[in-house]
Design a protein around this motif. Structure first.
Motif, PDB file in Angstrom:
ATOM      1  N   ALA A 119      37.018  51.533  15.033  1.00 28.99           N
ATOM      2  CA  ALA A 119      37.647  51.261  16.326  1.00 28.99           C
ATOM      3  C   ALA A 119      37.856  49.758  16.427  1.00 28.99           C
ATOM      4  CB  ALA A 119      36.751  51.757  17.464  1.00 28.99           C
ATOM      5  N   CYS A 120      39.100  49.336  16.389  1.00 33.57           N
ATOM      6  CA  CYS A 120      39.425  47.901  16.366  1.00 33.57           C
ATOM      7  C   CYS A 120      39.701  47.393  17.782  1.00 33.57           C
ATOM      8  CB  CYS A 120      40.638  47.653  15.483  1.00 33.57           C
ATOM      9  SG  CYS A 120      40.416  48.203  13.775  1.00 33.57           S
ATOM     10  N   TRP A 121      39.168  46.231  18.075  1.00 32.62           N
ATOM     11  CA  TRP A 121      39.368  45.602  19.375  1.00 32.62           C
ATOM     12  C   TRP A 121      40.779  45.035  19.499  1.00 32.62           C
ATOM     13  CZ3 TRP A 121      35.758  45.256  23.353  1.00 32.62           C
ATOM     14  CH2 TRP A 121      36.034  44.354  24.391  1.00 32.62           C
ATOM     15  N   GLY A 122      41.309  44.557  18.393  1.00 32.99           N
ATOM     16  CA  GLY A 122      42.566  43.825  18.387  1.00 32.99           C
ATOM     17  C   GLY A 122      42.284  42.353  18.174  1.00 32.99           C
ATOM     18  N   VAL A 123      43.248  41.637  17.614  1.00 32.08           N
ATOM     19  CA  VAL A 123      43.051  40.213  17.352  1.00 32.08           C
ATOM     20  C   VAL A 123      42.811  39.503  18.672  1.00 32.08           C
ATOM     21  CG1 VAL A 123      44.083  38.120  16.411  1.00 32.08           C
ATOM     22  CG2 VAL A 123      44.511  40.329  15.311  1.00 32.08           C
ATOM     23  N   MET A 124      41.663  38.816  18.774  1.00 29.27           N
ATOM     24  CA  MET A 124      41.241  38.347  20.083  1.00 29.27           C
ATOM     25  C   MET A 124      40.965  36.853  20.108  1.00 29.27           C
ATOM     26  SD  MET A 124      37.342  39.769  20.270  1.00 29.27           S
ATOM     27  CE  MET A 124      36.030  39.005  19.327  1.00 29.27           C
ATOM     28  N   ASN A 125      40.896  36.355  21.316  1.00 30.48           N
ATOM     29  CA  ASN A 125      40.442  34.998  21.584  1.00 30.48           C
ATOM     30  C   ASN A 125      38.922  35.061  21.722  1.00 30.48           C
ATOM     31  OD1 ASN A 125      39.702  32.521  22.620  1.00 30.48           O
ATOM     32  ND2 ASN A 125      41.291  32.492  24.203  1.00 30.48           N
ATOM     33  N   PRO A 126      38.158  34.471  20.792  1.00 29.74           N
ATOM     34  CA  PRO A 126      36.696  34.576  20.855  1.00 29.74           C
ATOM     35  C   PRO A 126      36.087  34.006  22.127  1.00 29.74           C
ATOM     36  CG  PRO A 126      37.409  33.763  18.704  1.00 29.74           C
ATOM     37  CD  PRO A 126      38.607  33.714  19.604  1.00 29.74           C
ATOM     38  N   ALA A 127      36.826  33.158  22.824  1.00 30.07           N
ATOM     39  CA  ALA A 127      36.280  32.537  24.029  1.00 30.07           C
ATOM     40  C   ALA A 127      36.082  33.540  25.156  1.00 30.07           C
ATOM     41  CB  ALA A 127      37.195  31.400  24.493  1.00 30.07           C
ATOM     42  N   ASP A 128      37.000  34.519  25.257  1.00 35.84           N
ATOM     43  CA  ASP A 128      36.877  35.481  26.354  1.00 35.84           C
ATOM     44  C   ASP A 128      37.164  36.925  25.936  1.00 35.84           C
ATOM     45  OD1 ASP A 128      39.611  35.449  25.967  1.00 35.84           O
ATOM     46  OD2 ASP A 128      40.121  34.732  27.967  1.00 35.84           O
ATOM     47  N   PHE A 129      37.324  37.163  24.622  1.00 38.11           N
ATOM     48  CA  PHE A 129      37.542  38.503  24.079  1.00 38.11           C
ATOM     49  C   PHE A 129      38.892  39.102  24.482  1.00 38.11           C
ATOM     50  CE2 PHE A 129      33.204  37.847  23.229  1.00 38.11           C
ATOM     51  CZ  PHE A 129      32.726  38.800  22.346  1.00 38.11           C
ATOM     52  N   SER A 130      39.786  38.294  25.052  1.00 38.74           N
ATOM     53  CA  SER A 130      41.103  38.803  25.444  1.00 38.74           C
ATOM     54  C   SER A 130      41.998  38.960  24.219  1.00 38.74           C
ATOM     55  CB  SER A 130      41.760  37.857  26.450  1.00 38.74           C
ATOM     56  OG  SER A 130      41.980  36.578  25.860  1.00 38.74           O
ATOM     57  N   THR A 131      42.977  39.843  24.333  1.00 35.79           N
ATOM     58  CA  THR A 131      43.924  40.093  23.244  1.00 35.79           C
ATOM     59  C   THR A 131      45.341  40.132  23.793  1.00 35.79           C
ATOM     60  OG1 THR A 131      43.705  42.495  23.514  1.00 35.79           O
ATOM     61  CG2 THR A 131      42.275  41.444  21.880  1.00 35.79           C
ATOM     62  N   GLU A 132      46.286  39.649  22.993  1.00 39.00           N
ATOM     63  CA  GLU A 132      47.695  39.832  23.348  1.00 39.00           C
ATOM     64  C   GLU A 132      48.166  41.225  22.936  1.00 39.00           C
ATOM     65  OE1 GLU A 132      50.191  36.730  21.952  1.00 39.00           O
ATOM     66  OE2 GLU A 132      49.131  35.149  23.054  1.00 39.00           O
ATOM     67  N   VAL A 133      47.636  41.706  21.825  1.00 35.26           N
ATOM     68  CA  VAL A 133      47.939  43.061  21.359  1.00 35.26           C
ATOM     69  C   VAL A 133      46.629  43.806  21.157  1.00 35.26           C
ATOM     70  CG1 VAL A 133      49.035  44.465  19.580  1.00 35.26           C
ATOM     71  CG2 VAL A 133      50.035  42.253  20.202  1.00 35.26           C
ATOM     72  N   PRO A 134      46.357  44.849  21.951  1.00 35.34           N
ATOM     73  CA  PRO A 134      45.117  45.602  21.796  1.00 35.34           C
ATOM     74  C   PRO A 134      45.030  46.313  20.447  1.00 35.34           C
ATOM     75  CG  PRO A 134      46.135  46.039  23.927  1.00 35.34           C
ATOM     76  CD  PRO A 134      47.151  45.306  23.100  1.00 35.34           C
ATOM     77  N   GLY A 135      43.850  46.797  20.136  1.00 31.61           N
ATOM     78  CA  GLY A 135      43.607  47.403  18.837  1.00 31.61           C
ATOM     79  C   GLY A 135      43.945  48.878  18.766  1.00 31.61           C
ATOM     80  N   HIS A 136      43.797  49.416  17.559  1.00 37.57           N
ATOM     81  CA  HIS A 136      43.959  50.852  17.329  1.00 37.57           C
ATOM     82  C   HIS A 136      42.912  51.278  16.299  1.00 37.57           C
ATOM     83  CE1 HIS A 136      46.496  48.857  14.302  1.00 37.57           C
ATOM     84  NE2 HIS A 136      46.330  49.925  13.526  1.00 37.57           N
ATOM     85  N   VAL A 137      42.990  52.501  15.828  1.00 38.88           N
ATOM     86  CA  VAL A 137      42.000  53.038  14.898  1.00 38.88           C
ATOM     87  C   VAL A 137      42.480  52.840  13.462  1.00 38.88           C
ATOM     88  CG1 VAL A 137      40.735  55.086  14.146  1.00 38.88           C
ATOM     89  CG2 VAL A 137      41.225  54.739  16.579  1.00 38.88           C
TER      90      VAL A 137
END
Length: 291
Positions: free
Chosen positions: A182-200
């Motif tokens: 289960a992938c979170w998506g490429v994120m900003n480590p500072a706040d865990f936000s993503t521009e594109v969410p993850g998939h499986v």
């Protein structure tokens, strides 16, 4: 953790909603007695559930973390059953050994007594998250921030797969010779936000070949993942909230909306009950499934 509206909108637009899967039916919810509960794992023996409690920041080595024992009826049996942990998250059972991801260490616990029997450091680890075991007893652990999966072979814990294509892997599940991620998506480590969410994604346990599960379309900021005995893949979305079912073609069904903070779920051996820790609420919820 904060949620950017763009991430939510994109996840909802890109996920394909399939109406065939039935909704989950609420069974019970505990009082808010847990302290940042991250993972629930049913014991393979008896009517117990293990619940990991971060009790603080998810990467702090503060000694506050612990594991609780509760019944499958929602009754808390012992809040602080295993202590002396930092920020415990995912768990897996191999025989009567409970393996727990704890920041940069895989902790091995006697599942009957609750005593810590060993600590296995993960070299260079930053944020160990979920744990799964295969039929041979190998234990797999994600490092969410390093795009890495470690493997413990019973003697040593070492890097098994290191790839940016894992896109911040969170949850793990094993079915047959396949590891589901289960992938979170490429994120900003500072706040865990993503521009594109993850998939499986899936990884072959024999070749380590990495593939998309059904589709590369974004689903959400994925946390827990479990495969039921009937072959249904269940997920939780931490940021937006939700209990999801994903078909082999990538079609997504939302079984329950839940609230943000829905974390690493556990599923009963018969696949008919899902147990979900609600990190922000300090509760655990149970749902009936039609597997």
């Amino acid at each position: 953790m904060t949620l950017k509206p763009l991430a939510t909108t994109l996840a909802l637009m890109c996920a394909t909603l399939a109406g065939a899967a039935s909704a989950a039916q609420p069974l019970w919810q505990t009082d808010a007695v847990f302290r940042t509960p991250e993972s629930v794992l049913p014991d393979t023996q008896g009517e117990r559930l293990f619940v990991s409690n971060i009790d603080g920041a998810p990467n702090d080595k503060d000694g506050n973390g612990f594991i609780s024992l509760m019944g499958k009826d929602g009754h808390v049996q012992q809040l602080e059953w295993v202590t002396g942990l930092n920020a415990p998250k995912g768990m897996a059972l191999v025989g009567r050994r409970l393996f727990v991801a704890d920041v940069d260490v895989l902790v091995e616990v006697d599942a009957d007594s609750g005593k810590i029997v060993a600590r296995h450091p993960a070299q260079d680890a930053v944020f160990l998250n979920d744990v799964a075991a295969d039929a041979q007893g190998h234990v797999y652990v994600t490092d969410m921030l390093l795009n890495r999966i470690y493997r413990f072979d019973g003697k040593a814990l070492s890097v098994w797969l290191d790839s940016a294509d894992l896109t911040n892997p969170n949850g793990l599940a094993v079915s047959g010779d396949t590891l589901y991620v289960a992938c979170w998506g490429v994120m900003n480590p500072a706040d865990f936000s993503t521009e594109v969410p993850g998939h499986v994604k899936t990884v072959s346990l024999t070749t380590k070949a990495l593939s998309d599960y059904g589709s590369a379309a974004p689903i959400g900021n994925l946390d827990g993942i479990e495969m039921t005995p009937g072959g249904r893949l269940l997920l939780t979305d931490w940021m937006a909230g939700g209990l999801l079912s994903v078909a082999p073609d990538g079609a997504v069904s939302k079984l329950d909306a839940l609230a943000p903070g829905s974390a690493d779920l556990g599923v009963s051996a018969d696949g008919k009950t899902a147990y979900i820790p609600m990190m922000k609420d300090g509760t655990v919820r149970a749902f009936s499934l039609d597997d």
